[in-house]
Design a protein around this motif. Structure first.
Motif, PDB file in Angstrom:
ATOM      1  N   GLN A  39       0.821  -1.217   0.000  1.00  0.00           N
ATOM      2  CA  GLN A  39       0.000   0.000   0.000  1.00  0.00           C
ATOM      3  C   GLN A  39       0.850   1.260   0.000  1.00  0.00           C
ATOM      4  OE1 GLN A  39      -3.016  -0.238   3.035  1.00  0.00           O
ATOM      5  NE2 GLN A  39      -4.043  -1.938   2.011  1.00  0.00           N
ATOM      6  N   ASN A  40       1.957   1.248   0.741  1.00  0.00           N
ATOM      7  CA  ASN A  40       2.814   2.429   0.763  1.00  0.00           C
ATOM      8  C   ASN A  40       3.383   2.709  -0.621  1.00  0.00           C
ATOM      9  OD1 ASN A  40       2.267   2.502   3.464  1.00  0.00           O
ATOM     10  ND2 ASN A  40       4.350   2.140   4.140  1.00  0.00           N
ATOM     11  N   LYS A  41       3.778   1.676  -1.320  1.00  0.00           N
ATOM     12  CA  LYS A  41       4.325   1.856  -2.668  1.00  0.00           C
ATOM     13  C   LYS A  41       3.277   2.479  -3.585  1.00  0.00           C
ATOM     14  CE  LYS A  41       6.770  -0.573  -6.294  1.00  0.00           C
ATOM     15  NZ  LYS A  41       7.354  -1.834  -6.752  1.00  0.00           N
ATOM     16  N   GLN A  42       2.029   2.004  -3.510  1.00  0.00           N
ATOM     17  CA  GLN A  42       0.947   2.556  -4.327  1.00  0.00           C
ATOM     18  C   GLN A  42       0.692   4.026  -4.004  1.00  0.00           C
ATOM     19  OE1 GLN A  42      -2.475   0.077  -3.698  1.00  0.00           O
ATOM     20  NE2 GLN A  42      -1.516  -1.719  -4.622  1.00  0.00           N
ATOM     21  N   ARG A  43       0.844   4.393  -2.741  1.00  0.00           N
ATOM     22  CA  ARG A  43       0.569   5.770  -2.298  1.00  0.00           C
ATOM     23  C   ARG A  43       1.804   6.664  -2.354  1.00  0.00           C
ATOM     24  NH1 ARG A  43      -2.367   3.524   3.038  1.00  0.00           N
ATOM     25  NH2 ARG A  43      -4.438   3.234   2.196  1.00  0.00           N
ATOM     26  N   HIS A  44       2.929   6.121  -2.810  1.00  0.00           N
ATOM     27  CA  HIS A  44       4.210   6.845  -2.848  1.00  0.00           C
ATOM     28  C   HIS A  44       4.628   7.301  -1.449  1.00  0.00           C
ATOM     29  CE1 HIS A  44       3.839   6.630  -7.132  1.00  0.00           C
ATOM     30  NE2 HIS A  44       2.706   7.294  -7.094  1.00  0.00           N
ATOM     31  N   ILE A  45       4.397   6.412  -0.483  1.00  0.00           N
ATOM     32  CA  ILE A  45       4.811   6.660   0.901  1.00  0.00           C
ATOM     33  C   ILE A  45       5.978   5.734   1.207  1.00  0.00           C
ATOM     34  CG2 ILE A  45       4.135   6.427   3.332  1.00  0.00           C
ATOM     35  CD1 ILE A  45       1.298   7.223   2.484  1.00  0.00           C
ATOM     36  N   CYS A  46       6.971   6.280   1.866  1.00  0.00           N
ATOM     37  CA  CYS A  46       8.112   5.467   2.274  1.00  0.00           C
ATOM     38  C   CYS A  46       8.273   5.608   3.784  1.00  0.00           C
ATOM     39  CB  CYS A  46       9.387   5.890   1.532  1.00  0.00           C
ATOM     40  SG  CYS A  46       9.769   7.638   1.638  1.00  0.00           S
ATOM     41  N   GLY A  47       9.139   4.779   4.367  1.00  0.00           N
ATOM     42  CA  GLY A  47       9.328   4.896   5.797  1.00  0.00           C
ATOM     43  C   GLY A  47      10.041   3.723   6.409  1.00  0.00           C
ATOM     44  N   ALA A  48      10.011   3.695   7.727  1.00  0.00           N
ATOM     45  CA  ALA A  48      10.669   2.643   8.488  1.00  0.00           C
ATOM     46  C   ALA A  48       9.888   2.430   9.777  1.00  0.00           C
ATOM     47  CB  ALA A  48      12.111   3.025   8.799  1.00  0.00           C
ATOM     48  N   LEU A  49       9.964   1.202  10.288  1.00  0.00           N
ATOM     49  CA  LEU A  49       9.253   0.838  11.509  1.00  0.00           C
ATOM     50  C   LEU A  49      10.209   0.161  12.461  1.00  0.00           C
ATOM     51  CD1 LEU A  49       6.566   0.429  13.104  1.00  0.00           C
ATOM     52  CD2 LEU A  49       6.303  -1.722  11.839  1.00  0.00           C
ATOM     53  N   LEU A  50      10.293   0.693  13.674  1.00  0.00           N
ATOM     54  CA  LEU A  50      11.088   0.075  14.730  1.00  0.00           C
ATOM     55  C   LEU A  50      10.137  -0.746  15.590  1.00  0.00           C
ATOM     56  CD1 LEU A  50      13.846   1.595  16.905  1.00  0.00           C
ATOM     57  CD2 LEU A  50      11.952   0.415  17.979  1.00  0.00           C
ATOM     58  N   LEU A  51      10.502  -2.000  15.826  1.00  0.00           N
ATOM     59  CA  LEU A  51       9.707  -2.896  16.658  1.00  0.00           C
ATOM     60  C   LEU A  51      10.520  -3.304  17.871  1.00  0.00           C
ATOM     61  CD1 LEU A  51       8.692  -5.392  13.840  1.00  0.00           C
ATOM     62  CD2 LEU A  51       7.234  -3.598  14.777  1.00  0.00           C
ATOM     63  N   THR A  52       9.940  -3.172  19.044  1.00  0.00           N
ATOM     64  CA  THR A  52      10.520  -3.785  20.233  1.00  0.00           C
ATOM     65  C   THR A  52       9.453  -4.751  20.738  1.00  0.00           C
ATOM     66  OG1 THR A  52       9.656  -2.206  21.854  1.00  0.00           O
ATOM     67  CG2 THR A  52      11.745  -1.626  20.772  1.00  0.00           C
ATOM     68  N   GLU A  53       9.691  -5.375  21.861  1.00  0.00           N
ATOM     69  CA  GLU A  53       8.686  -6.297  22.392  1.00  0.00           C
ATOM     70  C   GLU A  53       7.392  -5.583  22.756  1.00  0.00           C
ATOM     71  OE1 GLU A  53      10.173  -8.747  25.526  1.00  0.00           O
ATOM     72  OE2 GLU A  53      11.886  -9.394  24.343  1.00  0.00           O
ATOM     73  N   GLU A  54       7.473  -4.295  23.043  1.00  0.00           N
ATOM     74  CA  GLU A  54       6.267  -3.597  23.493  1.00  0.00           C
ATOM     75  C   GLU A  54       5.982  -2.278  22.782  1.00  0.00           C
ATOM     76  OE1 GLU A  54       8.442  -1.705  27.400  1.00  0.00           O
ATOM     77  OE2 GLU A  54       7.672  -3.739  27.455  1.00  0.00           O
ATOM     78  N   THR A  55       6.815  -1.881  21.840  1.00  0.00           N
ATOM     79  CA  THR A  55       6.676  -0.555  21.243  1.00  0.00           C
ATOM     80  C   THR A  55       6.852  -0.585  19.727  1.00  0.00           C
ATOM     81  OG1 THR A  55       7.625   0.396  23.249  1.00  0.00           O
ATOM     82  CG2 THR A  55       7.563   1.815  21.315  1.00  0.00           C
ATOM     83  N   PHE A  56       6.061   0.238  19.047  1.00  0.00           N
ATOM     84  CA  PHE A  56       6.263   0.552  17.638  1.00  0.00           C
ATOM     85  C   PHE A  56       6.707   2.013  17.580  1.00  0.00           C
ATOM     86  CE2 PHE A  56       2.463  -2.358  16.916  1.00  0.00           C
ATOM     87  CZ  PHE A  56       3.195  -3.392  16.369  1.00  0.00           C
ATOM     88  N   VAL A  57       7.694   2.321  16.751  1.00  0.00           N
ATOM     89  CA  VAL A  57       8.003   3.698  16.389  1.00  0.00           C
ATOM     90  C   VAL A  57       8.137   3.684  14.876  1.00  0.00           C
ATOM     91  CG1 VAL A  57       9.549   5.672  16.620  1.00  0.00           C
ATOM     92  CG2 VAL A  57       9.245   4.106  18.556  1.00  0.00           C
ATOM     93  N   GLN A  58       7.350   4.521  14.204  1.00  0.00           N
ATOM     94  CA  GLN A  58       7.336   4.496  12.748  1.00  0.00           C
ATOM     95  C   GLN A  58       7.503   5.893  12.181  1.00  0.00           C
ATOM     96  OE1 GLN A  58       3.766   2.864  10.894  1.00  0.00           O
ATOM     97  NE2 GLN A  58       4.959   2.307   9.096  1.00  0.00           N
TER      98      GLN A  58
END
Length: 152
Positions: A39-58
């Motif tokens: 979906q991001n590719k279709q919308r021309h959105i890029c990014g990164a996602l950090l995953l820990t056991e209890e947290t998302f940071v995107q």
């Protein structure tokens, strides 16, 4: 990103508390990355996602309306709670233009652009990061550590 991406880029960084149960987590995250990358590719959105056991940071980057619309959808996702915008605004260019979505590792591990498979997540071919990416990734890691300390 394709050449039809706007000259200015909107960047939004958020943090949330992960609610995905450990059982089935690998498959759930594989599904999440698969949908996000497509979906991001279709919308021309890029990014990164950090995953820990209890947290998302995107971090999400792209045309402002598209990023805000995607974020509104993400904020309603039941796989997380306590969604908080850490930073948002217009930047000169996307920092993650080659990453439709990537996994950001915790300290000491490499950052990995990912490919989602039916049975989970696998690394794509790795590339080095730029100084701007390193700065944003450090901000994301600090935000994740702050969330862990807040919940302790």
């Amino acid at each position: 990103m394709p050449s039809d991406v706007p000259a200015t880029t909107f960047r939004l960084i958020y943090r949330s508390r992960d609610l995905i149960p450990e059982e089935g987590r690998k498959k759930e995250l594989g599904d999440l990355f698969g949908v996000a990358r497509s979906q991001n590719k279709q919308r021309h959105i890029c990014g990164a996602l950090l995953l820990t056991e209890e947290t998302f940071v995107q971090v999400l980057e792209g045309e402002e309306a598209a990023v805000r619309e995607l974020f509104e959808h993400i904020a309603r996702d039941p796989r997380h709670e306590a969604v908080t915008v850490l930073e948002s605004g217009v930047v000169a260019a996307p920092a993650f233009s080659r990453w439709a979505m990537a996994k950001v590792a915790e300290d000491g591990e490499p950052d990995i652009p990912l490919i989602a498979h039916v049975d989970g997540i696998a690394p794509a071919a790795g590339r080095g990061t730029t100084p701007e990416q390193d700065e944003i990734l450090a901000f994301m890691r600090d935000a994740a550590r702050g969330a862990s300390q807040d919940s302790a």
